[in-house]
Design a protein around this motif. Sequence first.
Motif, PDB file in Angstrom:
ATOM      1  N   ARG A   1       2.159   2.503  -3.485  1.00 50.39           N
ATOM      2  CA  ARG A   1       1.188   2.815  -4.417  1.00 50.39           C
ATOM      3  C   ARG A   1       1.283   4.750  -4.546  1.00 50.39           C
ATOM      4  NH1 ARG A   1      -4.646   1.312  -3.595  1.00 50.39           N
ATOM      5  NH2 ARG A   1      -4.617   0.731  -5.673  1.00 50.39           N
ATOM      6  N   PRO A   2       0.864   4.930  -5.579  1.00 54.89           N
ATOM      7  CA  PRO A   2       0.726   6.638  -5.910  1.00 54.89           C
ATOM      8  C   PRO A   2      -0.339   6.992  -4.883  1.00 54.89           C
ATOM      9  CG  PRO A   2       0.792   5.311  -8.148  1.00 54.89           C
ATOM     10  CD  PRO A   2       0.554   4.256  -7.007  1.00 54.89           C
ATOM     11  N   ARG A   3      -0.031   8.249  -4.638  1.00 51.88           N
ATOM     12  CA  ARG A   3      -0.807   8.712  -3.672  1.00 51.88           C
ATOM     13  C   ARG A   3      -2.317   9.001  -4.007  1.00 51.88           C
ATOM     14  NH1 ARG A   3       0.382  11.729   0.776  1.00 51.88           N
ATOM     15  NH2 ARG A   3      -1.463  13.242   1.605  1.00 51.88           N
TER      16      ARG A   3
ATOM     17  N   ARG B   1      -3.887   5.623  -3.239  1.00 56.25           N
ATOM     18  CA  ARG B   1      -4.002   5.208  -1.656  1.00 56.25           C
ATOM     19  C   ARG B   1      -5.449   6.139  -1.458  1.00 56.25           C
ATOM     20  NH1 ARG B   1       1.447   7.131   0.805  1.00 56.25           N
ATOM     21  NH2 ARG B   1       1.755   7.695  -1.346  1.00 56.25           N
ATOM     22  N   ILE B   2      -5.663   7.420  -1.901  1.00 59.01           N
ATOM     23  CA  ILE B   2      -6.797   7.972  -1.624  1.00 59.01           C
ATOM     24  C   ILE B   2      -7.949   7.026  -2.013  1.00 59.01           C
ATOM     25  CG2 ILE B   2      -8.270  10.043  -2.143  1.00 59.01           C
ATOM     26  CD1 ILE B   2      -6.111  10.637  -0.190  1.00 59.01           C
TER      27      ILE B   2
ATOM     28  N   TYR C   1       0.875  -1.266  -0.076  1.00 52.91           N
ATOM     29  CA  TYR C   1       0.130   0.090   0.065  1.00 52.91           C
ATOM     30  C   TYR C   1       0.912   1.203   0.075  1.00 52.91           C
ATOM     31  CZ  TYR C   1      -3.511   3.293   1.467  1.00 52.91           C
ATOM     32  OH  TYR C   1      -4.459   4.395   1.608  1.00 52.91           O
ATOM     33  N   ALA C   2       2.122   1.051   0.713  1.00 57.63           N
ATOM     34  CA  ALA C   2       2.648   2.496   0.801  1.00 57.63           C
ATOM     35  C   ALA C   2       3.552   2.700  -0.341  1.00 57.63           C
ATOM     36  CB  ALA C   2       3.977   2.276   1.927  1.00 57.63           C
TER      37      ALA C   2
ATOM     38  N   ASP D   1       0.561  11.624   5.813  1.00 57.59           N
ATOM     39  CA  ASP D   1       0.611  10.094   5.676  1.00 57.59           C
ATOM     40  C   ASP D   1      -0.733   9.548   5.224  1.00 57.59           C
ATOM     41  OD1 ASP D   1       1.773   7.492   5.309  1.00 57.59           O
ATOM     42  OD2 ASP D   1       0.882   6.917   7.323  1.00 57.59           O
ATOM     43  N   ILE D   2      -0.926   8.772   4.368  1.00 56.06           N
ATOM     44  CA  ILE D   2      -2.297   7.966   4.329  1.00 56.06           C
ATOM     45  C   ILE D   2      -2.063   6.556   4.635  1.00 56.06           C
ATOM     46  CG2 ILE D   2      -3.906   7.565   2.420  1.00 56.06           C
ATOM     47  CD1 ILE D   2      -2.796   9.601   0.718  1.00 56.06           C
TER      48      ILE D   2
ATOM     49  N   ILE E   1      -1.276  16.702   3.042  1.00 57.72           N
ATOM     50  CA  ILE E   1       0.122  16.445   2.672  1.00 57.72           C
ATOM     51  C   ILE E   1       0.750  15.068   3.494  1.00 57.72           C
ATOM     52  CG2 ILE E   1       0.536  18.431   1.345  1.00 57.72           C
ATOM     53  CD1 ILE E   1       2.135  19.410   3.595  1.00 57.72           C
TER      54      ILE E   1
ATOM     55  N   ARG F   1      -3.038   2.585   5.487  1.00 58.22           N
ATOM     56  CA  ARG F   1      -4.109   1.705   4.569  1.00 58.22           C
ATOM     57  C   ARG F   1      -5.339   1.445   5.460  1.00 58.22           C
ATOM     58  NH1 ARG F   1      -4.464  -3.859   5.537  1.00 58.22           N
ATOM     59  NH2 ARG F   1      -2.985  -3.934   7.132  1.00 58.22           N
TER      60      ARG F   1
ATOM     61  N   THR G   1      -8.928  13.570   0.124  1.00 65.15           N
ATOM     62  CA  THR G   1      -7.893  14.181  -0.039  1.00 65.15           C
ATOM     63  C   THR G   1      -7.520  15.339   1.097  1.00 65.15           C
ATOM     64  OG1 THR G   1      -7.959  13.851  -2.205  1.00 65.15           O
ATOM     65  CG2 THR G   1      -6.962  15.684  -1.837  1.00 65.15           C
TER      66      THR G   1
END
Length: 212
Positions: free
Chosen positions: A125-127, A130-131, A122-123, A163-164, A161, A166, A156
């Motif tokens: 993957r493009p931002r 992940r969103i 997951y980390a 961390d996102i 900006i 999982r 978003t």
Amino acid sequence: MSDTPDNPPKALTKDDFTVASEPFLVFAEWLAEAEGAEVNDPTAMALATVDAGGMPNVRMVLLKQADEEGFVFYTNFESQKGEEILSAGKAALCFHWKSLRRSVRVRGLVTPVSDAEADAYYASRPRGSRIGAWASKQSRPLESRFALEKQVAKYTAKFGIGDIPRPAHWSGFRLVPLAIEFWQDRPFRLHDRIRFTRDHAGDAWRTERLYP
């Protein structure tokens, strides 16, 4: 498939597979060739599952890892395919590489990957992806495209900006094969088919040639 292909692939022999000793080695070789030959998504595979009523479902997903432990892909566990896999614990895959005139069929048992594996993938993957994992209620009715875009905007803004993390409902599955069949196009539809089977994970593979 053409009955008389212009450039038919090299014929397979039983010895080709015996020397390889493991179907994963054959698969790795074929996948590497597909990555150099296929224009789009050489890792694309059809994933077949069955619902609670016994009706089959099939859709395309992307392979993310393949080794002696099995074939790994990621999805929303609350999606139709996620729920069906969690319920049945088994599934089937089919790769078709048209440019090489080859396909591979896989059947086996499915278990979730570890949290550590899911977090690592997951980390990577493009931002935006992940969103998307947070925004999409996969497989459930969507009233409009605008509603999806609102969800994307919501998450978003929520994560800004930073961390996102999982989502708990988003992870991966590993299909541990009990059968792997390699198919290769040959002239006049006299195709090559060689199948590996075993009764349990970890058992030695049995190999047999099948009529086309």
